[in-house]
Scaffold this active site. Structure first.
Site, PDB file in Angstrom:
ATOM      1  N   MET A  29       0.849  -1.201   0.000  1.00  0.00           N
ATOM      2  CA  MET A  29       0.000   0.000   0.000  1.00  0.00           C
ATOM      3  C   MET A  29       0.884   1.251   0.000  1.00  0.00           C
ATOM      4  SD  MET A  29      -3.464  -0.916   2.042  1.00  0.00           S
ATOM      5  CE  MET A  29      -2.879  -0.695   3.698  1.00  0.00           C
ATOM      6  N   LEU A  32       6.685   3.032   1.637  1.00  0.00           N
ATOM      7  CA  LEU A  32       7.592   1.889   1.771  1.00  0.00           C
ATOM      8  C   LEU A  32       8.690   2.150   2.795  1.00  0.00           C
ATOM      9  CD1 LEU A  32       7.902   1.007  -2.010  1.00  0.00           C
ATOM     10  CD2 LEU A  32       6.218   0.208  -0.330  1.00  0.00           C
ATOM     11  N   HIS A  33       8.924   1.152   3.640  1.00  0.00           N
ATOM     12  CA  HIS A  33      10.013   1.200   4.618  1.00  0.00           C
ATOM     13  C   HIS A  33      10.957   0.030   4.339  1.00  0.00           C
ATOM     14  CE1 HIS A  33       7.747  -1.994   6.518  1.00  0.00           C
ATOM     15  NE2 HIS A  33       6.703  -1.193   6.702  1.00  0.00           N
ATOM     16  N   GLY A  35      11.283  -2.773   5.603  1.00  0.00           N
ATOM     17  CA  GLY A  35      10.638  -4.092   5.574  1.00  0.00           C
ATOM     18  C   GLY A  35      10.098  -4.400   4.181  1.00  0.00           C
ATOM     19  N   HIS A  36       9.431  -3.427   3.564  1.00  0.00           N
ATOM     20  CA  HIS A  36       8.953  -3.636   2.188  1.00  0.00           C
ATOM     21  C   HIS A  36      10.137  -3.889   1.245  1.00  0.00           C
ATOM     22  CE1 HIS A  36       5.542  -0.921   3.611  1.00  0.00           C
ATOM     23  NE2 HIS A  36       4.881  -1.962   3.142  1.00  0.00           N
ATOM     24  N   GLN A  60     -10.433  -2.531   2.479  1.00  0.00           N
ATOM     25  CA  GLN A  60      -9.973  -3.183   3.709  1.00  0.00           C
ATOM     26  C   GLN A  60      -9.922  -2.238   4.906  1.00  0.00           C
ATOM     27  OE1 GLN A  60      -6.152  -4.171   1.647  1.00  0.00           O
ATOM     28  NE2 GLN A  60      -5.223  -3.863   3.641  1.00  0.00           N
ATOM     29  N   LYS A 152       5.790 -11.702   7.040  1.00  0.00           N
ATOM     30  CA  LYS A 152       5.233 -12.368   8.229  1.00  0.00           C
ATOM     31  C   LYS A 152       4.717 -11.358   9.260  1.00  0.00           C
ATOM     32  CE  LYS A 152       7.846 -16.666   8.464  1.00  0.00           C
ATOM     33  NZ  LYS A 152       8.841 -17.410   9.251  1.00  0.00           N
ATOM     34  N   ASP A 154       2.419  -9.307   8.900  1.00  0.00           N
ATOM     35  CA  ASP A 154       0.961  -9.471   8.820  1.00  0.00           C
ATOM     36  C   ASP A 154       0.679 -10.975   8.740  1.00  0.00           C
ATOM     37  OD1 ASP A 154       0.094  -6.607   8.625  1.00  0.00           O
ATOM     38  OD2 ASP A 154       1.429  -6.689   6.914  1.00  0.00           O
TER      39      ASP A 154
END
Ligand code: PAF
Length: 284
Positions: A29, A32-33, A35-36, A60, A152, A154
């Site tokens: 979405m 971006l950090h 992790g993305h 959502q 992971k 989410d």
């Protein structure tokens, strides 16, 4: 790196880039950090062409949630994706993905999707599954399938998407990426940006609560329900408003069977700090 907005443009770009091979795909979405970006780097060798989508999916979000204020950081996102080796960004406008009201929706198994996040955010996984199915249809299915990477962080979302792919026998491999964490252990999340400095310093307490819960569960001797209640109370005493802190079986997210072995469990939590709702989990 090519930027596409419409499904026909995406398909033309895929045809030009893929050389007939299958794509690797990271749905996001935006905002971006690291992790993305770790997921994007993980996806790079998993397909002939690497596609990342950026789409804040209205379906959502509940009406009182942060759809309107969800951070949109387009220029920074594109710069990071280009540096990470992304080939195609698919960033549909709402009218491109939902040209008419989305009256056909994916209804995930309530046993998996109406618990935990789905209990506190009713309809959340219907919205997630519906958009992910549309994204899979746009990005992966024209090439006969491919690989999609989900984090992971989410955890329940990952399990729900995996089951959806299995049940519809989609020709798609779901790969998962480990949760990226800040130096103090806080799971990286776009919503961390909502925290003020004091809250940010405190935010690692959610991960610490899950660690303590997992350790206590492994030690045994106290009923799990009691440990979960104690964990909720301890987090609340630190100023949080917890929704749940719980230990579940990894494979179906149901409460563990008696004598469940270490290595098969996951502690999951969601709690609000001020106005910000954070989630995290820990496999053990
Ligand atoms: O995890 C997310 O960012 C979203 O839920 C997803 C999978 C991109 C669907 O909108």
């Amino acid at each position: 790196m090519q930027i596409t907005r419409t499904i026909p443009d995406l398909r033309a770009a895929l045809a030009a880039h893929s050389g007939g091979g299958r794509p690797a795909f990271v749905p996001t979405m935006g905002n971006l950090h690291d992790g993305h970006i770790a997921l994007v780097r993980q996806a790079r060798p998993l397909g002939e062409v690497l596609v990342t989508s950026i789409f804040v999916n209205r379906l959502q979000f509940l009406p009182h949630e942060d759809f309107d204020s969800y951070p949109r950081t387009w220029d920074a996102d594109c710069a990071r994706l280009e540096a990470a080796g992304c080939d195609i960004v698919f960033a549909p406008r709402e009218r491109d993905l939902y040209p008419e009201p989305q009256t056909f929706k994916i209804q995930p198994d309530p046993a998996l999707a109406d618990i935990l996040e789905g209990h506190f955010r009713p309809g959340f996984f219907t919205g997630v599954c519906t958009v992910v199915m549309k994204l899979f249809a746009a990005v992966l299915l024209p090439s006969g399938g491919g690989t999609a990477v989900f984090g992971k962080k989410d955890y329940q979302q990952l399990m729900v998407i995996r089951r959806m792919v299995e049940q519809f026998a989609l020709p798609i491999t779901i790969a998962c990426g480990d949760t990226s964490r800040a130096g103090d252990g806080l799971a990286l999340s776009s919503r961390n940006g909502y925290l003020d400095a004091g809250q940010r310093a405190q935010a690692v307490q959610l991960a610490q609560a899950l660690q303590a819960l997992a350790q206590a569960a492994l030690a045994g001797g106290t009923p799990l329900a009691r440990l979960e209640e104690q964990a909720l109370q301890a987090l609340a005493a630190q100023g949080w408003a917890p929704d749940y802190l719980t230990v579940r079986q990894r494979h179906d997210l149901q409460p563990p069977q008696a004598g469940a072995a270490a290595g098969t469990l996951v502690a999951l939590g969601a709690a609000r700090l001020g106005g910000t709702r954070l989630i995290d989990n820990l496999e053990f």
